[in-house]
Enzyme design. Structure first.
Site, PDB file in Angstrom:
ATOM      1  N   CYS A  21       6.147  -0.286   7.053  1.00 13.26           N
ATOM      2  CA  CYS A  21       5.728   0.950   6.402  1.00 13.26           C
ATOM      3  C   CYS A  21       6.861   1.441   5.509  1.00 13.26           C
ATOM      4  CB  CYS A  21       5.387   2.010   7.454  1.00 13.26           C
ATOM      5  SG  CYS A  21       4.872   3.580   6.750  1.00 13.26           S
ATOM      6  N   LEU A  22       6.521   1.800   4.282  1.00 16.47           N
ATOM      7  CA  LEU A  22       7.531   2.281   3.340  1.00 16.47           C
ATOM      8  C   LEU A  22       8.161   3.587   3.798  1.00 16.47           C
ATOM      9  CD1 LEU A  22       5.742   1.434  -0.033  1.00 16.47           C
ATOM     10  CD2 LEU A  22       7.574   0.155   1.118  1.00 16.47           C
ATOM     11  N   GLN A  28       2.779   9.998   1.431  1.00 17.62           N
ATOM     12  CA  GLN A  28       4.081   9.328   1.436  1.00 17.62           C
ATOM     13  C   GLN A  28       4.932   9.721   0.231  1.00 17.62           C
ATOM     14  OE1 GLN A  28       2.188   5.287   2.319  1.00 17.62           O
ATOM     15  NE2 GLN A  28       4.197   5.138   3.318  1.00 17.62           N
ATOM     16  N   HIS A  39      -4.219   1.149   7.650  1.00 16.84           N
ATOM     17  CA  HIS A  39      -2.865   1.707   7.694  1.00 16.84           C
ATOM     18  C   HIS A  39      -2.749   2.905   6.756  1.00 16.84           C
ATOM     19  CE1 HIS A  39       1.634   1.301   8.004  1.00 16.84           C
ATOM     20  NE2 HIS A  39       1.536   1.947   6.853  1.00 16.84           N
ATOM     21  N   GLU A  40      -3.241   2.760   5.533  1.00 18.00           N
ATOM     22  CA  GLU A  40      -3.130   3.843   4.548  1.00 18.00           C
ATOM     23  C   GLU A  40      -4.017   5.030   4.918  1.00 18.00           C
ATOM     24  OE1 GLU A  40      -0.629   3.650   2.709  1.00 18.00           O
ATOM     25  OE2 GLU A  40      -0.313   1.517   3.042  1.00 18.00           O
ATOM     26  N   HIS A  86      -2.316   7.236   7.281  1.00 22.68           N
ATOM     27  CA  HIS A  86      -1.434   8.198   6.604  1.00 22.68           C
ATOM     28  C   HIS A  86      -2.211   9.424   6.145  1.00 22.68           C
ATOM     29  CE1 HIS A  86       2.466   6.311   6.545  1.00 22.68           C
ATOM     30  NE2 HIS A  86       1.963   5.174   6.079  1.00 22.68           N
ATOM     31  N   GLY A  95       0.829  -1.188   0.000  1.00 17.25           N
ATOM     32  CA  GLY A  95       0.000   0.000   0.000  1.00 17.25           C
ATOM     33  C   GLY A  95       0.867   1.241   0.000  1.00 17.25           C
TER      34      GLY A  95
END
Length: 164
Positions: free
Chosen positions: A94-95, A51, A136-137, A140, A46
């Site tokens: 997480c990226l 991000q 999660h997204e 963000h 994701g």
């Protein structure tokens, strides 16, 4: 398309709540495709617009990741309408926090409403990894990172490992 640079914590844009997209435009569609390309290249499951430095309510996901058959999904202006009372705690990467895996509690099922790239409003019940990834997204999009979802002890350990 192209691969975009991914912001890393503690970039202040990751702590900023995002504005609605509103109308889906060709620029938003292009951004969504570039986000998918970036997510697959990372690799991840994701990726949210903040991000990559865009403070709009948009995220992409593919719970199969780079390993499985591709099943990309794009969510414009997503809203969680309902969360199941039942939760599960599991590892989340997480990226924007490379190398960090946190144990995070999430609802096992959510009802999600969003707009697709055709401008059609959608509603779907997501469960399991799809529900976890979407939560999660959306965090963000609300200016929340994984570190905000763990207790103070785990956060201290994770921050120390991240900075090392």
């Amino acid at each position: 398309m192209s691969v975009l640079p991914i912001l890393h914590w503690p970039d202040p844009r990751l702590a900023t709540p995002c504005q609605p997209v509103g109308q889906v435009t060709p620029e938003i569609a292009r951004l969504a495709q570039e986000m998918l390309d970036t997510m697959y290249a990372a690799p991840g499951r994701g990726l949210a617009a903040p991000q990559v430095g865009v403070l709009k309510r948009l995220f992409v996901m593919d719970v199969n990741g780079a390993a499985g058959p591709r099943s990309p999904r794009i969510f414009v202006d997503p809203v969680i309408e309902e969360r199941a009372a039942d939760t599960m705690t599991g590892p989340e990467g997480c990226l924007s926090l490379p190398g960090i895996v946190a144990e995070v509690e999430r609802a096992i099922e959510i009802t999600l409403r969003w707009t697709d790239l055709d401008g059609t409003r959608r509603r779907e019940v997501l469960s399991g990894i799809s529900a976890v990834c979407a939560q999660h997204e959306i965090d963000h999009l609300d200016g929340i990172v994984t570190l905000n979802r763990v207790d103070a002890g785990q956060r201290s350990e994770l921050e120390a490992a991240y900075r090392a």
